[in-house]
Structures are given as structure tokens and as C-alpha cells.
Scaffold this active site. Sequence first.
Site, short mmCIF file in Angstrom:
data_model
loop_
_atom_site.label_atom_id
_atom_site.label_comp_id
_atom_site.label_asym_id
_atom_site.label_seq_id
_atom_site.Cartn_x
_atom_site.Cartn_y
_atom_site.Cartn_z
N HIS A 66 -10.72 51.30 12.73
CA HIS A 66 -11.32 52.13 13.77
C HIS A 66 -10.67 53.51 13.80
O HIS A 66 -10.73 54.19 14.81
CB HIS A 66 -11.17 51.45 15.15
CG HIS A 66 -11.90 50.16 15.24
ND1 HIS A 66 -11.34 48.99 15.69
CD2 HIS A 66 -13.18 49.85 14.92
CE1 HIS A 66 -12.24 48.01 15.65
NE2 HIS A 66 -13.36 48.51 15.19
N HIS A 67 -10.02 53.91 12.70
CA HIS A 67 -9.35 55.21 12.75
C HIS A 67 -10.35 56.35 12.84
O HIS A 67 -9.99 57.45 13.23
CB HIS A 67 -8.40 55.39 11.55
CG HIS A 67 -9.08 55.71 10.26
ND1 HIS A 67 -9.84 54.79 9.58
CD2 HIS A 67 -9.16 56.85 9.54
CE1 HIS A 67 -10.34 55.35 8.50
NE2 HIS A 67 -9.95 56.60 8.44
N LYS A 72 -18.65 51.81 9.25
CA LYS A 72 -19.81 51.88 8.37
C LYS A 72 -19.66 50.88 7.23
O LYS A 72 -18.59 50.77 6.65
CB LYS A 72 -19.87 53.30 7.79
CG LYS A 72 -21.11 53.59 7.02
CD LYS A 72 -22.18 54.18 7.90
CE LYS A 72 -23.52 54.30 7.21
NZ LYS A 72 -24.22 53.01 7.06
N LYS A 96 -12.98 53.76 0.65
CA LYS A 96 -14.06 54.53 0.01
C LYS A 96 -14.42 55.75 0.85
O LYS A 96 -14.49 56.87 0.34
CB LYS A 96 -15.28 53.59 -0.09
CG LYS A 96 -16.38 54.06 -0.96
CD LYS A 96 -17.46 52.99 -1.02
CE LYS A 96 -16.98 51.70 -1.66
NZ LYS A 96 -18.03 50.72 -1.84
N LYS A 108 -18.23 45.74 7.18
CA LYS A 108 -19.16 45.05 6.28
C LYS A 108 -19.77 43.88 7.02
O LYS A 108 -19.13 43.31 7.92
CB LYS A 108 -18.43 44.54 5.03
CG LYS A 108 -19.34 44.33 3.85
CD LYS A 108 -19.62 45.63 3.13
CE LYS A 108 -20.55 45.45 1.97
NZ LYS A 108 -20.62 46.70 1.19
N SER A 364 -25.72 57.81 3.03
CA SER A 364 -25.90 57.19 4.36
C SER A 364 -25.35 58.13 5.44
O SER A 364 -25.93 58.22 6.53
CB SER A 364 -25.14 55.87 4.44
OG SER A 364 -25.90 54.84 3.87
P1 NAD Z 1 -29.14 43.98 -5.54
O1 NAD Z 1 -29.32 42.71 -4.81
O2 NAD Z 1 -30.19 45.04 -5.42
O3 NAD Z 1 -28.94 43.73 -7.10
C1 NAD Z 1 -27.98 42.89 -7.68
C2 NAD Z 1 -28.57 42.33 -8.96
O4 NAD Z 1 -27.54 41.61 -9.68
C3 NAD Z 1 -29.70 41.34 -8.70
O5 NAD Z 1 -30.84 41.74 -9.46
C4 NAD Z 1 -29.13 40.00 -9.18
O6 NAD Z 1 -30.11 39.14 -9.70
C5 NAD Z 1 -28.14 40.45 -10.24
N1 NAD Z 1 -27.12 39.45 -10.55
C6 NAD Z 1 -26.56 38.54 -9.73
N2 NAD Z 1 -25.64 37.79 -10.41
C7 NAD Z 1 -25.65 38.24 -11.67
C8 NAD Z 1 -24.93 37.87 -12.85
N3 NAD Z 1 -24.03 36.90 -12.83
N4 NAD Z 1 -25.19 38.54 -14.01
C9 NAD Z 1 -26.10 39.53 -14.02
N5 NAD Z 1 -26.81 39.93 -12.95
C10 NAD Z 1 -26.58 39.30 -11.78
O7 NAD Z 1 -27.71 44.53 -5.07
P2 NAD Z 1 -27.17 46.01 -5.15
O8 NAD Z 1 -27.43 46.69 -3.86
O9 NAD Z 1 -27.61 46.63 -6.43
O10 NAD Z 1 -25.59 45.72 -5.18
C11 NAD Z 1 -24.91 45.38 -6.38
C12 NAD Z 1 -23.43 45.62 -6.20
O11 NAD Z 1 -23.22 47.00 -5.84
C13 NAD Z 1 -22.76 44.81 -5.10
O12 NAD Z 1 -21.43 44.53 -5.48
C14 NAD Z 1 -22.76 45.77 -3.93
O13 NAD Z 1 -21.73 45.47 -2.99
C15 NAD Z 1 -22.49 47.07 -4.64
N6 NAD Z 1 -22.88 48.27 -3.88
C16 NAD Z 1 -24.17 48.46 -3.47
C17 NAD Z 1 -24.49 49.63 -2.79
C18 NAD Z 1 -25.91 49.94 -2.39
O14 NAD Z 1 -26.15 51.08 -1.95
N7 NAD Z 1 -26.86 49.05 -2.53
C19 NAD Z 1 -23.50 50.57 -2.48
C20 NAD Z 1 -22.19 50.35 -2.93
C21 NAD Z 1 -21.91 49.19 -3.63
#
Ligand code: NAD
Length: 473
Positions: A66-67, A72, A96, A108, A364
Site C-alpha cells: 500500500h505504499h 493494481k 514492476k 493480484k 492500464s
Molecule cells: P492467456 O490466457 O491469454 O494466454 C495464455 C496461453 O498459454 C493460452 O493460450 C494457453 O493455452 C497457453 N498455455 C498454457 N499452458 C501452456 C503450456 N504448457 N505450453 C504452451 N502454452 C500454454 O494469458 P495471457 O494474458 O497471455 O498471460 C500469459 C502470461 O503473461 C501469464 O503469466 C500472465 O501472468 C502474464 N502477463 C499477462 C499480462 C496481460 O496483460 N494479459 C500482463 C503481464 C503479464
Amino acid sequence: MSSTQPYSFFQSVERSFDKAAKFTQWDLGILEQIKACNSVYQMRFPVKRDDGSIEVIEAYRVQHSHHKAPCKGGIRFSEEVNQDEVMALASLMTYKCAIVNVPFGGAKGGIKVNPRKYSVYELEKITRRYTSELVKKNFIGPGTDVPAPDYGTGEREMAWIVDTYASLKPGEIDAAGCVTGKPITQGGVRGRKEATGLGVFYGIREVCEMADVMAKQGLTVGVAGKTVVVQGLGNVGYHSAKFFRENGAKVIALAEYEGAIFNADGLNEEEVFQHRKATGSILNFPGATNLAKNTDALELECDILIPAALENVINGDNAERVKAKIIGEAANGPCTPEADDVFAEKGILCVPDMYLNAGGVTVSYFEWLKNLSHVRYGRMEKRFTENLNAQILNQIEEMGNKKVSEKDREFILHGPEEVDLVHSGLEETMISATREIMQIWKDNPEIPDMRTAAYVSAINKVANSYAELGIFP
Ligand code: NAD
């Protein structure tokens, strides 16, 4: 924690933090406060399935720090969700945001469901109920805690969240700022959907522009011509692949949970996406070879490996077999501390998640500012800039007695649209963060890797902000 992983995800984050804390001057108490998760909310609520049965849903929201306010962080829908994972992801959000100078504390959320096993109606009921549980405990709001999409969620879920929140808070003028990643029609910002993948591209492109870093990796300067492997063809993976391909890199392999495909001449992510939509799998894509296991993609010879699926995929078991020269952590926590040790030994450059995938939270932040200001970016200045540029160009043409080409004229006159400003703000953020972290690393040759340098940057920024608040006299 799997039997082969000696540390849980949260413990891994703490371990990386401790490794970096040694390179800072902060008192142990300050470091302990920064590391701790301030509030953990675990909830259970019932949902009536379409077949009439009642299921109890397990869900979390963790506010790590909460700093700064609001907190977010995204909301994840996955069967793997547990308290430790959500705590780790919330901590990463704090670090981040600090690195990219986004004035939020980290948070989260997670709901323990596999969205593929529920109907859209069931998912809507779960999302709306989760939101109302957050409202009850004051764990959501434009000034307290602002969720966003993450693994398994997207615009659709964010639209349900904002609608539920607004209906429970009638008259709250800033209600649209209670969540980001919304559809444009619900107060979203242009450029949010591709933001994380584009940020990954900007960050890696900046690293590839650093001649000394590239020489150390045995690579030429620039992204063009580099071979790239992407794991996960979801939001982040798809857009990362798209921007690498559009900028001259070759995406030679793509992995999804059902398998992986390879083509030395390069793959087009949109064509693979359409093939998967039509057939239900990325396998058997025309012109590509199927790999025996989806994890084989991680071990291919390539310049850049982008894990964009889930955490712990590169660990003590397979890190030795990774042949990429650069790893760009698009997912959160894809490489374990054991993998980091192997990379340091093998000279693999791992560009860390905690800033590389900050594009989502950066945009965001822009969306939240748009919601609070109630005006679209570019609305006030676009026409003014175009008129001004036209005047300047006309004068220059008159003085020089020469007309510029139609294409140049269009470029010079163009006033900024919302998406132009968002991409430009994101590009600036990712370039500055990359340079800042690299500088910390260069200034202290004892720092073993880029992740530790990124943590040093984060710790210093969060600790400074606590110190300025006078909490630690
Ligand atoms: P998403 O659900 O849109 O996509 C993830 C994809 O990975 C899916 O298509 C899924 O089928 C696939 N997948 C799952 N297990 C797998 C495996 N073992 N091998 C290959 N593919 C696999 O999710 P996203 O939003 O793209 O998020 C992906 C990662 O990025 C997560 O770690 C998330 O925390 C991180 N992230 C997302 C955002 C964002 O803006 N969406 C921001 C920062 C970080």
C-alpha cells in the site's frame, strides 16, 4: 510446489528479492516490510451450474503493498490458482510498477477455475459474484484496488466487473476506473489489448540495440533477422510474436498446451491462430513440423525465447537444455531461481518478467488516467496540432519553393490519435526502464544477472517512497 521445485513461487520471488537486497543499503526492517504481503483475502462463494448443481468457488485477492494507492494487478482464471501463487504475482506487481514508475501498489486476484470447463453464463455469474465480494470488503475501487486481465481473462470479464461495480456504487462518477483492460465502449483505452506483447517487443528491441550486450551474446545488433520461439499463443504470446515478425524477426516455433510447431522459414501467428480456431489445435499447421512434446520448443536453437504461458516452465530440470541466447520473460515467473543459476553459468541473458511484461500495467495506468479525466487522449490537441503542422509546412514549402511528397505530407500533418499516444508512452517507458536496469547492472559488476539488477531498481524505488512517507524515520 512440484516435487522437482524446491521453492514455491512466492518463495522464489522472496529469494530473488533477498539476492538483490544485498546490493542495496536499506535497513532489514524496511526490506521485510517491502517483501511482506499486506492484505490477503481468501473467499469462497457458491455458483449454480447450468445443470442445476451448486459448486463452491475458491478465489483470492492479494494486496501486496500500500505504499502507493490504488493497488493494481490482474485477475487470473486457472485451475492452478492458490494463495502462494497469487501472493507471488501480487509482489511482482509492486516491483514492476516501481521499475516503470507507475504510481500503484501491487495486487493480484485469482479464481480457481478452468474457464474452458464453464459456459459463458456460468463465467459471468462467477465474475460478477467475485466482484461483489470484493466490493463488500472494499477490495476494489478506482482509489483502492484496480484489477485488470491476466491469464484466462480478457475484455469480456473486465466489462462484467465494471458493470457490477457501477451498479453497486450508483452515482460514483469515477466508477469506470475500478478496473482496466475494458472494451473501448466501456471506458477502455485504445492500445491496451496488445500492450503487454508490444512492451515485450520494445524491451527486447532495446536490449538488441545495445552493441556491447549483443557482442557478449555473440549476436548482431538489432531485432531484424533474429530467430524467435514463443510459448503460449494467448494475448501476450500472440502479440509478442506479431511485433517480432512485423519488425523483421523470424518466429520459427510456437508452442501451445496441446503441442508445438516448427518452421525454419518463419510462422505467421495470425495464420496459426486461425488454424487453431478452425481445427482446435496448432498441430498440423501447413508447412510446419509438429514437435514431439510442447516443451521441446523451449529447447530449440534460437536467438530469442519468449515464454508467454505460465510460471516455472524453465526450471532446474530443463534449463541446461535451453539453447536460446536471450530469454524474454513475457509470462510472470517462467524461469525458476535454479534456472537463473544455469543461465548465469551458460551466459544466457534472461530479460526479467518484472519489467519486461510491464506494458500491460503501463497502459492500464493510461486507461485509469483516461477514466479519471473523462476525456479521450488526443481529443483536445489532435486538430490543433494538424492545423499548426499544416501552417508550418506551408511556410517551409513556400520558402524552399519545393513541395514534399503526399506521403511525407500526411506523416507531418498527422495529429496524434489515442493509440499513437498510448504506444508512444509505452515505448518511452520500456526504453527508459531497460536502460535504467542495464545501467544498474553495469555500475555494479558484482550483480549476477539482469533480474537482480531489476530488483535493485525496484527495492530502491519502493524503499525511497516509504522513506519519503516518513514511515521509517
Ligand atoms: P492467456 O490466457 O491469454 O494466454 C495464455 C496461453 O498459454 C493460452 O493460450 C494457453 O493455452 C497457453 N498455455 C498454457 N499452458 C501452456 C503450456 N504448457 N505450453 C504452451 N502454452 C500454454 O494469458 P495471457 O494474458 O497471455 O498471460 C500469459 C502470461 O503473461 C501469464 O503469466 C500472465 O501472468 C502474464 N502477463 C499477462 C499480462 C496481460 O496483460 N494479459 C500482463 C503481464 C503479464
